[in-house]
Scaffold this motif. Structure first.
Motif, mmCIF file in Angstrom:
data_model
loop_
_atom_site.group_PDB
_atom_site.id
_atom_site.type_symbol
_atom_site.label_atom_id
_atom_site.label_comp_id
_atom_site.label_asym_id
_atom_site.label_seq_id
_atom_site.Cartn_x
_atom_site.Cartn_y
_atom_site.Cartn_z
ATOM 1 N N CYS A 1 66.458 -14.381 -63.246
ATOM 2 C CA CYS A 1 67.091 -14.058 -64.540
ATOM 3 C C CYS A 1 67.797 -12.718 -64.413
ATOM 4 C CB CYS A 1 66.050 -14.021 -65.659
ATOM 5 S SG CYS A 1 65.013 -15.475 -65.783
ATOM 6 N N GLU A 2 68.915 -12.704 -63.730
ATOM 7 C CA GLU A 2 69.622 -11.450 -63.483
ATOM 8 C C GLU A 2 69.995 -10.727 -64.773
ATOM 9 O OE1 GLU A 2 70.319 -9.817 -60.740
ATOM 10 O OE2 GLU A 2 69.469 -11.273 -59.343
ATOM 11 N N GLU B 1 70.739 -21.779 -70.791
ATOM 12 C CA GLU B 1 72.161 -21.625 -70.490
ATOM 13 C C GLU B 1 72.408 -21.184 -69.050
ATOM 14 O OE1 GLU B 1 72.634 -20.612 -75.149
ATOM 15 O OE2 GLU B 1 72.803 -18.977 -73.686
ATOM 16 N N ILE B 2 71.406 -20.537 -68.422
ATOM 17 C CA ILE B 2 71.569 -20.130 -67.025
ATOM 18 C C ILE B 2 70.814 -21.074 -66.092
ATOM 19 C CG2 ILE B 2 71.923 -17.730 -67.677
ATOM 20 C CD1 ILE B 2 69.089 -17.140 -66.645
ATOM 21 N N GLY B 3 70.417 -22.239 -66.623
ATOM 22 C CA GLY B 3 69.858 -23.282 -65.770
ATOM 23 C C GLY B 3 68.359 -23.341 -65.655
ATOM 24 N N HIS B 4 67.624 -22.464 -66.367
ATOM 25 C CA HIS B 4 66.157 -22.464 -66.288
ATOM 26 C C HIS B 4 65.584 -23.167 -67.525
ATOM 27 C CE1 HIS B 4 66.271 -19.995 -62.778
ATOM 28 N NE2 HIS B 4 66.886 -18.999 -63.400
ATOM 29 N N THR B 5 65.507 -24.478 -67.459
ATOM 30 C CA THR B 5 65.016 -25.250 -68.600
ATOM 31 C C THR B 5 63.509 -25.490 -68.556
ATOM 32 O OG1 THR B 5 65.553 -27.276 -67.384
ATOM 33 C CG2 THR B 5 67.223 -26.439 -68.912
ATOM 34 N N VAL B 6 62.887 -25.303 -67.394
ATOM 35 C CA VAL B 6 61.455 -25.593 -67.262
ATOM 36 C C VAL B 6 60.555 -24.543 -67.926
ATOM 37 C CG1 VAL B 6 59.565 -25.937 -65.615
ATOM 38 C CG2 VAL B 6 61.786 -26.993 -65.197
ATOM 39 N N PRO B 7 60.796 -23.223 -67.751
ATOM 40 C CA PRO B 7 59.906 -22.233 -68.378
ATOM 41 C C PRO B 7 59.774 -22.373 -69.903
ATOM 42 C CG PRO B 7 61.242 -21.184 -66.702
ATOM 43 C CD PRO B 7 61.782 -22.573 -66.848
ATOM 44 N N PRO B 8 60.870 -22.599 -70.657
ATOM 45 C CA PRO B 8 60.678 -22.825 -72.097
ATOM 46 C C PRO B 8 59.824 -24.059 -72.374
ATOM 47 C CG PRO B 8 62.966 -22.304 -71.641
ATOM 48 C CD PRO B 8 62.307 -22.515 -70.317
ATOM 49 N N MET B 9 59.966 -25.067 -71.519
ATOM 50 C CA MET B 9 59.156 -26.273 -71.677
ATOM 51 C C MET B 9 57.677 -25.965 -71.499
ATOM 52 S SD MET B 9 59.108 -29.667 -69.241
ATOM 53 C CE MET B 9 58.243 -28.759 -67.946
ATOM 54 N N ILE C 1 68.301 -10.176 -67.293
ATOM 55 C CA ILE C 1 67.201 -9.431 -67.899
ATOM 56 C C ILE C 1 67.093 -8.021 -67.319
ATOM 57 C CG2 ILE C 1 65.148 -9.803 -66.452
ATOM 58 C CD1 ILE C 1 65.384 -10.600 -70.202
ATOM 59 N N ARG C 2 67.700 -7.795 -66.151
ATOM 60 C CA ARG C 2 67.675 -6.465 -65.541
ATOM 61 C C ARG C 2 68.445 -5.475 -66.414
ATOM 62 N NH1 ARG C 2 65.986 -6.791 -60.162
ATOM 63 N NH2 ARG C 2 66.139 -8.885 -59.213
ATOM 64 N N GLY C 3 67.744 -4.498 -66.936
ATOM 65 C CA GLY C 3 68.389 -3.464 -67.747
ATOM 66 C C GLY C 3 68.900 -3.931 -69.088
ATOM 67 N N VAL C 4 68.406 -5.077 -69.554
ATOM 68 C CA VAL C 4 68.954 -5.626 -70.793
ATOM 69 C C VAL C 4 68.686 -4.726 -71.996
ATOM 70 C CG1 VAL C 4 66.929 -7.016 -71.419
ATOM 71 C CG2 VAL C 4 69.224 -7.790 -72.090
ATOM 72 N N TYR C 5 67.566 -3.948 -71.937
ATOM 73 C CA TYR C 5 67.241 -3.065 -73.063
ATOM 74 C C TYR C 5 67.535 -1.592 -72.765
ATOM 75 C CZ TYR C 5 64.872 -7.138 -75.009
ATOM 76 O OH TYR C 5 64.581 -8.395 -75.516
ATOM 77 N N ARG C 6 68.158 -1.327 -71.624
ATOM 78 C CA ARG C 6 68.511 0.060 -71.308
ATOM 79 C C ARG C 6 69.700 0.531 -72.134
ATOM 80 N NH1 ARG C 6 68.330 -0.424 -64.732
ATOM 81 N NH2 ARG C 6 66.080 -0.828 -64.531
ATOM 82 N N SER C 7 70.446 -0.399 -72.633
ATOM 83 C CA SER C 7 71.617 -0.083 -73.447
ATOM 84 C C SER C 7 71.701 -1.080 -74.592
ATOM 85 C CB SER C 7 72.879 -0.156 -72.581
ATOM 86 O OG SER C 7 74.049 -0.090 -73.382
ATOM 87 N N LEU C 8 72.306 -0.647 -75.682
ATOM 88 C CA LEU C 8 72.548 -1.540 -76.814
ATOM 89 C C LEU C 8 73.975 -2.079 -76.798
ATOM 90 C CD1 LEU C 8 70.854 0.554 -79.663
ATOM 91 C CD2 LEU C 8 69.858 -1.288 -78.306
ATOM 92 N N ARG C 9 74.695 -1.757 -75.741
ATOM 93 C CA ARG C 9 76.135 -2.024 -75.699
ATOM 94 C C ARG C 9 76.457 -3.508 -75.567
ATOM 95 N NH1 ARG C 9 79.724 -2.643 -71.443
ATOM 96 N NH2 ARG C 9 81.909 -2.183 -71.963
ATOM 97 N N LYS D 1 80.645 -18.795 -64.015
ATOM 98 C CA LYS D 1 81.489 -17.896 -63.232
ATOM 99 C C LYS D 1 80.675 -16.965 -62.333
ATOM 100 C CE LYS D 1 85.252 -17.496 -66.603
ATOM 101 N NZ LYS D 1 86.317 -18.009 -65.739
ATOM 102 N N GLY D 2 79.344 -16.907 -62.547
ATOM 103 C CA GLY D 2 78.516 -15.966 -61.804
ATOM 104 C C GLY D 2 78.564 -14.562 -62.385
ATOM 105 N N ASP D 3 78.931 -14.417 -63.648
ATOM 106 C CA ASP D 3 79.067 -13.119 -64.315
ATOM 107 C C ASP D 3 77.772 -12.800 -65.074
ATOM 108 O OD1 ASP D 3 79.702 -10.889 -65.796
ATOM 109 O OD2 ASP D 3 81.586 -11.689 -66.597
ATOM 110 N N HIS D 4 76.837 -12.084 -64.423
ATOM 111 C CA HIS D 4 75.542 -11.792 -65.048
ATOM 112 C C HIS D 4 75.655 -10.737 -66.147
ATOM 113 C CE1 HIS D 4 73.692 -14.291 -62.053
ATOM 114 N NE2 HIS D 4 74.148 -13.546 -61.060
ATOM 115 N N ASP D 5 76.611 -9.808 -65.996
ATOM 116 C CA ASP D 5 76.825 -8.822 -67.065
ATOM 117 C C ASP D 5 77.239 -9.524 -68.354
ATOM 118 O OD1 ASP D 5 76.150 -6.507 -65.745
ATOM 119 O OD2 ASP D 5 78.171 -6.176 -64.957
ATOM 120 N N GLY D 6 78.084 -10.528 -68.223
ATOM 121 C CA GLY D 6 78.509 -11.276 -69.408
ATOM 122 C C GLY D 6 77.332 -11.949 -70.093
ATOM 123 N N VAL D 7 76.430 -12.555 -69.305
ATOM 124 C CA VAL D 7 75.245 -13.190 -69.878
ATOM 125 C C VAL D 7 74.371 -12.151 -70.575
ATOM 126 C CG1 VAL D 7 73.163 -14.530 -69.379
ATOM 127 C CG2 VAL D 7 75.264 -14.996 -68.113
#
Length: 463
Positions: A231-232, A165-173, A234-242, A83-89
Motif C-alpha cells: 500500500c504505497e 481501487e489499488i487491487g487489494h480486495t482480500v483484506p477488506p473481505m 499509506i507511506r506518509g499519508v498523514y504527514r501532510s494534509l495537502r 498509471k503507477g502514480d502512488h502520490d495521486g492515490v
C-alpha cells in the motif's frame, strides 16, 4: 458471431472473478450482518422488526452518501493506480477522508435533531398488524445506539475503498469476516439474553452491530499500515494534509454529481418505502422481509458492478478506451447472468423465508408475494447496476446523475406516490408497476453505454 462480443476468454473471466469474489464475499458479509439483525429481531416481534427496518432505511441513505463521497475520488484512485502514480492515490485518499468526515458530521446532526420526525413519516394506520406507538419506541431506541456505529463505518469505507481501487480486495473481505463473527456472537447473547446477559432486544442488536463495525475498522486500518510495501499510498499519508488544488477541482467536478446522485437515489428509495407505508405498518414489515432476502442474494450482481468500476478504471488509466468498451460489454452480459441466478435463488426462498419471522399471517403472505415480484425483476436490476458502473468508470457523472437519481425521483417515486395515495389498487399491484417501469431505464442505459462516450481517461490532464 455477434454473440462473441459479449463472451470473454477464460483469462478474462479469471481476472474478473479475482476482483469480484473478494468483493462478493465482503458484500455478502455486510448483508449477512443485516440479515442476522433482521431475523433475530424478527423473532422478538413485528413492532421491533418494523422499527429496526425503518431506522436501517434512514441509515441506508447515510451509507450511500458516504459511498458517493468516496466514489468520486475513487474514480481517480483507480486510474492513478493504473498509471503507477502512488502520490495521486495518496492525495485522493486524503480527499476522501476529509469529505466523508464532513458528511458524517452533517448526518449525526440531522439524526440527533430530527430522528423522531423522520421515523414518524413511515408510521401509518391501514393494516391489521402493528402498534405504531411501540414501533416508534423501538425505532428510537435502535437509532440512538446505531449512531455511534456511523463513525467506524465511515473510516472503514474510506480505507476499504482505496484498498480495492489499488487491487487489494482480500483484506477488506477478511476484516468483514471478523466483524460478522463478532456480530453473530453478540446478537445471540444480547438480543435474547444468553450467557447471563440481559435480554436487550433491539438495543442488543444495535450494540452488536456497532461492536462489529469497530472491530472491522480496526482490523482494516492495522492491515493497511502494516503492509506499506503493498500500500504505497499509506507511506506518509498523514504527514501532510495537502491535496493539490487541480486534483481537488477535478474530483469536485466529477465527484460532486456522484455524491449528489447517491444521496438523492438513496433518499428516493427511502421515499418509495414511505409511499408504500401509507397502506399500513404491515406493508413496511413485509417489504423489510422482502428486501432482506433480496439483498442477501443481490451481492451476486452487485459485486460484478464493483468489479466493473475497478477493472474499467484500470484499463482507462492506461489510455485503452477501446479495450475498456470491449470489457464493459462482456462484464455487463456476465452481470445479467448473475442477476438471473439471483432471481432464481430469491424465488426459491420466497414461500419459506417469511416463516422465520414471528409476525402475522398478513405480513407473511404479503412478503411472499412481494418477494416473487422482486425475484422476477432481479435480471433487470443487475443490468441497470452494471450500466451504472460502466458509465461511472469514465467520469460521466452528470449522465449517471440523470440516469440514476433523476429517473428515480421523476419516474419511480412519482409513480409510487400517485398509485399509493390516489388509487385503491392493492399494494402488490402498485409494487409490480413500480418495478416494471424500470424497463424504460434499461432501454436508456443500453443507449448510453452503446454510445461509448463514457470511456475517458480522467487523469490525463492532471499534473
Amino acid at each position: 458471431m455477434a454473440i462473441n462480443k459479449f463472451i470473454g476468454t477464460r483469462s478474462f473471466y479469471k481476472k474478473l472473478l479475482a476482483v469480484m469474489i473478494p468483493i462478493l464475499v465482503q458484500n455478502a458479509i455486510t448483508n449477512f450482518i443485516s440479515l442476522l439483525d433482521n431475523i433475530m429481531v424478527g423473532q422478538v416481534g413485528t413492532e421491533q422488526m418494523s422499527g429496526v427496518s425503518i431506522v436501517n432505511q434512514l441509515i441506508f441513505v447515510f451509507n450511500l452518501c458516504i459511498f458517493g463521497t468516496i466514489s468520486g475520488a475513487g474514480l481517480f484512485s483507480a486510474q492513478f493506480f493504473g498509471k503507477g502514480d502512488h502520490d495521486g492515490v495518496r492525495h485522493t485518499f486524503r480527499f476522501k477522508l476529509y469529505v466523508s468526515v464532513a458528511v458524517l458530521a452533517v448526518a449525526l446532526t440531522l439524526f440527533i435533531t430530527c430522528g423522531e420526525p423522520l421515523i414518524s413519516l413511515y408510521l401509518h394506520e391501514g393494516s391489521e398488524t402493528g402498534d405504531l406507538a411501540l414501533t416508534l419506541k423501538y425505532a428510537k431506541q435502535y437509532l440512538a445506539i446505531m449512531l455511534i456505529g456511523l463513525v467506524p463505518f465511515t473510516i472503514t469505507q474510506t480505507y476499504a475503498g482505496t484498498l480495492r481501487e489499488i487491487g487489494h480486495t482480500v483484506p477488506p473481505m477478511i476484516a468483514g469476516i471478523v466483524g460478522v463473527a463478532v456480530n453473530l456472537s453478540l446478537n445471540y447473547v444480547l438480543i435474547f439474553g444468553k450467557l447471563g446477559a440481559p435480554a436487550l432486544g433491539v438495543e442488543g442488536a444495535a450494540i452488536a452491530t456497532i461492536a462489529s463495525r469497530f472491530v472491522e475498522c480496526i482490523a482494516i486500518i492495522i492491515w493497511a499500515h502494516t503492509h506499506k510495501s503493498k500500500c504505497e499510498f499509506i507511506r506518509g499519508v498523514y504527514r501532510s494534509l495537502r491535496v493539490p488544488l487541480p486534483l481537488v477541482r477535478a474530483i469536485t467536478k466529477k465527484g460532486f454529481p456522484l455524491l449528489l446522485n447517491e444521496t438523492l437515489w438513496a433518499a428516493a428509495q427511502a421515499t418509495l418505502l414511505q409511499c408504500y407505508s401509507v397502506r399500513g405498518i404491515a406493508v413496511v414489515s413485509a417489504l423489510n422481509i422482502t428486501n432482506t432476502i433480496f439483498n442477501t442474494f443481490s451481492v451476486l450482481f452487485l459485486s460484478v458492478g464493483s468489479a466493473i468500476a475497478l477493472m474499467l478504471g484500470h484499463i482507462l488509466g492506461t489510455g485503452d478506451t477501446e479495450g475498456a468498451k470491449d470489457a464493459a460489454r462482456k462484464m455487463i452480459a456476465f452481470s445479467l447472468v448473475m442477476g438471473a441466478v439471483c432471481g432464481a435463488f430469491v424465488a426459491i426462498c420466497a414461500p419459506f423465508f417469511p416463516l422465520i419471522y414471528n409476525t402475522s399471517a398478513e405480513v407473511r403472505g404479503l412478503a411472499t408475494s412481494l418477494t416473487f415480484v422482486i425475484a422476477a425483476a432481479a435480471p433487470l436490476h443487475a443490468y441497470l447496476n452494471a450500466s451504472y458502473f460502466t458509465m461511472r468508470s469514465g467520469g460521466k457523472t452528470l449522465t449517471v446523475f440523470m440516469f440514476d437519481s433523476v429517473y428515480a425521483w421523476v419516474v419511480n417515486v412519482l409513480l409510487a406516490f400517485v398509485l399509493a395515495n390516489f388509487t385503491s389498487l392493492p399494494i402488490l399491484t402498485v409494487y409490480i408497476c413500480c418495478q416494471g417501469i424500470d424497463i424504460l431505464k434499461g432501454v436508456l442505459g443500453t443507449y448510453l453505454v452503446a454510445r461509448g462516450q463514457w470511456a475517458v481517461d480522467l487523469t490525463k490532464k492532471i499534473n
